[in-house]
Write a protein that holds these residues in place. Structure first.
Motif, PDB file in Angstrom:
ATOM      1  N   LEU A   1      -3.735  -3.662   2.672  1.00  0.00           N
ATOM      2  CA  LEU A   1      -3.736  -2.616   3.702  1.00  0.00           C
ATOM      3  C   LEU A   1      -3.436  -3.119   5.103  1.00  0.00           C
TER       4      LEU A   1
ATOM      5  N   ASP B   1       0.816  -1.208   0.000  1.00  0.00           N
ATOM      6  CA  ASP B   1       0.000   0.000   0.000  1.00  0.00           C
ATOM      7  C   ASP B   1       0.853   1.261   0.000  1.00  0.00           C
TER       8      ASP B   1
ATOM      9  N   ASP C   1     -10.136  -5.270   3.208  1.00  0.00           N
ATOM     10  CA  ASP C   1     -10.947  -4.808   4.342  1.00  0.00           C
ATOM     11  C   ASP C   1     -10.848  -5.848   5.448  1.00  0.00           C
TER      12      ASP C   1
ATOM     13  N   ARG D   1     -13.280   1.450   7.503  1.00  0.00           N
ATOM     14  CA  ARG D   1     -13.868   0.787   6.336  1.00  0.00           C
ATOM     15  C   ARG D   1     -14.382   1.775   5.286  1.00  0.00           C
TER      16      ARG D   1
ATOM     17  N   TYR E   1     -10.806   7.255   5.519  1.00  0.00           N
ATOM     18  CA  TYR E   1      -9.362   7.058   5.291  1.00  0.00           C
ATOM     19  C   TYR E   1      -8.636   7.015   6.627  1.00  0.00           C
TER      20      TYR E   1
ATOM     21  N   ARG F   1      -4.772   2.781   6.671  1.00  0.00           N
ATOM     22  CA  ARG F   1      -5.866   3.543   6.056  1.00  0.00           C
ATOM     23  C   ARG F   1      -6.000   3.177   4.585  1.00  0.00           C
ATOM     24  N   ARG F   2      -7.203   3.391   4.057  1.00  0.00           N
ATOM     25  CA  ARG F   2      -7.446   3.179   2.638  1.00  0.00           C
ATOM     26  C   ARG F   2      -6.694   4.230   1.814  1.00  0.00           C
TER      27      ARG F   2
ATOM     28  N   TYR G   1      -9.470  -3.042  -5.727  1.00  0.00           N
ATOM     29  CA  TYR G   1     -10.045  -2.580  -4.472  1.00  0.00           C
ATOM     30  C   TYR G   1      -9.038  -2.786  -3.343  1.00  0.00           C
ATOM     31  N   GLN G   2      -9.481  -2.470  -2.116  1.00  0.00           N
ATOM     32  CA  GLN G   2      -8.565  -2.466  -0.986  1.00  0.00           C
ATOM     33  C   GLN G   2      -9.014  -3.488   0.055  1.00  0.00           C
TER      34      GLN G   2
END
Length: 529
Positions: free
Chosen positions: A122, A83, A155, A449, A452, A126-127, A152-153
């Motif tokens: 991640l 990330d 979770d 979620r 950020y 943070r996103r 996507y990231q």
């Protein structure tokens, strides 16, 4: 031929030494005859044909079949990547991750693979913003995959997106990203900024949940990790490697791609920051004076934005792919080749200047908890063999250490500072008394979620990283820091370096040896005692 790292013994002719102070710096005169300065090796030559080297690594992996042989129509392919916390500072475009992901996608397309997902690993970070994702993977990849929901990231709080694989022989839960675990092949794209990065830590940490992370991000593990830069003496790494065995036994197939960078850290006009002070040209000295004077008049927020806009000229020095552990052994050797500096003996006082950036405040504020983790979690641990500072010695750092926090990125840090640190600075006590409350707080989960924000438990982990240093050192002193904030951290404030040396004298004597860690650029002290 780049010069190796260097240990300078300070004498009366030695000029003042540069110390970082967040979004500024100062020059400090160290006592002659008992001080030394450790300088990083000069940057190694970069690979000239980066794309060619990437393709060669994919076609000639280590202890694994070539990537094209692992790809077939109808398969599930997942590509995970590091990330925004890496590299530091962010690199100029095109980012290495983009170049590798594009090469993997080209081979997947040739093999007729249609089911491809790309995931930012991640963990509890943070996103990433759209701009940060575009910088990492490139516009072409972003535009092709993000609109379809295939970029996507991870979770770590979505139960539907996680799968439980079992436990290690030590009773450690292994829970990772469901898509990654159920894919026919998981390709992980790693930037190994330091020796701590990569290996099984990529997947077992980056794609995991709190349920897994709590087993190695805790005071007990951190206390017994004798340098995070030495895998074989790090309990953190041993736990991740045990989890990696569970991944393999569960049928998760990983194709690991790891890269190393040189230490070409700062572009012009900031390249004087990487030089040895006695080699500064008249232009370097004028640039330093002009920069510091300008920064002294610049509002903190603007200065922060200026520094975070820097894109580093560092370049790739190696790329290797294949079986996780075999790849990581070569990667670690390449990191050491760039960063190791031989150092004889320990010191009474270790000094360090804390810069504006860490893995956890990209485009953000280096708040007091992150100042602590940079000093005691990272810089203290930049060693192999033995710590630079002797047991019972002192650490002196320079940083303004203001009580400033980014409320979007670090909401739980604010409460941790006001609530937890007001109660205790003992990592073991806070882990028992406070961690569960922050880890399970629904509001912190929601912000992690959907916004950020770092996960609610993240400030605890940052505090735990310094556990070994807290136990090892008798005194931690912050020069130039906000006194009230410094005391809240459990440290001692000092106005000047001379004041700090005087404060330290009650634990190290009146004529202590002093070692200054001159970084960035990054280095690892190979300490023999």
């Amino acid at each position: 031929m780049p010069r190796p790292g260097f240990v300078l013994d300070v004498d009366r002719s030695t000029p003042p030494i540069l110390f970082w102070r967040g979004e500024n710096f100062s020059l400090e005169k160290l006592p002659a005859g008992r001080s030394r300065v450790i300088y990083a090796p000069e940057p190694l030559p970069a690979i000239e044909d980066v794309d060619g080297a990437i393709v060669h690594a994919l076609l000639h992996p280590i202890d694994q079949d070539p990537l094209p042989a692992l790809l077939f129509p109808g398969m599930k392919l997942t590509i995970a990547f590091d990330d925004v916390s890496l590299p530091l500072p962010k690199m100029r475009r095109p980012d290495i991750r983009q170049r590798i992901i594009e090469a993997v996608l080209d081979m997947a397309a040739e093999a007729g693979v249609d089911d491809v997902h790309i995931i930012s690993a991640l963990a509890l970070h943070r996103r990433m913003t759209e701009a940060e994702l575009r910088h990492a993977v490139g516009d072409r990849v972003y535009d092709a995959f993000a609109p379809r929901g295939h970029l996507y990231q991870h979770d770590a709080e979505d139960p539907e997106a996680l799968t439980y694989l079992g436990t290690t022989p030590h009773g450690e839960d292994v829970e990772i990203n469901k898509r990654a675990a159920e894919s026919d092949l998981l390709v992980y794209v790693n930037i190994n900024l330091v020796a701590m990065d990569g290996g099984w830590k990529s997947t077992a940490t980056g794609l995991s949940s709190y349920k897994s992370l709590r087993h190695h991000h805790n005071p007990e593990t951190m206390t017994h990790s004798r340098s995070f830069m030495d895998q074989h003496r790090s309990e953190l790494h041993k736990s991740n490697w045990r989890m990696g065995k569970v991944l393999l036994d569960s049928g998760v197939k990983v194709f690991q791609i790891e890269t190393t960078l040189n230490t070409d850290t700062f572009p012009s006009p900031f390249n004087f920051l990487s030089k040895r002070e006695w080699e500064w040209s008249p232009r370097d000295r004028m640039t330093y004076l002009g920069t510091t004077k300008a920064l002294n008049r610049t509002p903190h927020r603007l200065a922060r934005n200026i520094f975070h806009s820097i894109e580093a000229p560092h370049q790739m020095t190696s790329v290797q792919a294949g079986e996780v552990e075999a790849v990581h052994r070569i990667t670690t050797a390449n990191v050491y080749e760039q960063q190791l500096v031989e150092v004889k003996g320990q010191t009474d006082i270790l000094t360090m200047g804390i810069p504006y950036i860490s893995p956890y405040n990209v485009h953000s504020i280096l708040n007091p908890i992150l100042v602590q983790v940079m000093a005691l979690g990272y810089y203290f641990n930049m060693y192999r063999g033995a710590p630079l500072v002797r047991e019972g010695g002192a650490i002196i750092m320079t940083h303004p250490c203001r009580p400033e926090f980014n409320p979007v990125h670090h909401p739980s840090y604010i409460d941790f500072f006001e609530q937890v640190l007001a109660d205790t600075t003992d990592p073991h006590v806070m882990s028992q008394k406070w961690e569960k409350q922050y880890a399970e707080d629904e509001w912190y989960k929601h912000l992690y979620r959907t916004s950020y924000a770092y996960h609610g438990v993240h400030p605890f982990y940052m505090w735990y990283w310094g556990t070994h240093a807290m136990k090892h050192c008798s005194r931690v002193i912050v020069v130039g820091g906000d006194p009230k904030t410094v005391r809240r951290l459990g440290f001692v404030p000092a106005s000047t370096m001379d004041d700090a040396l005087e404060i330290a004298s009650d634990v190290v004597g009146r004529a202590p040896t002093i070692t200054h860690l001159h970084t960035p650029p990054l280095l690892v002290a190979d300490v023999s005692v």
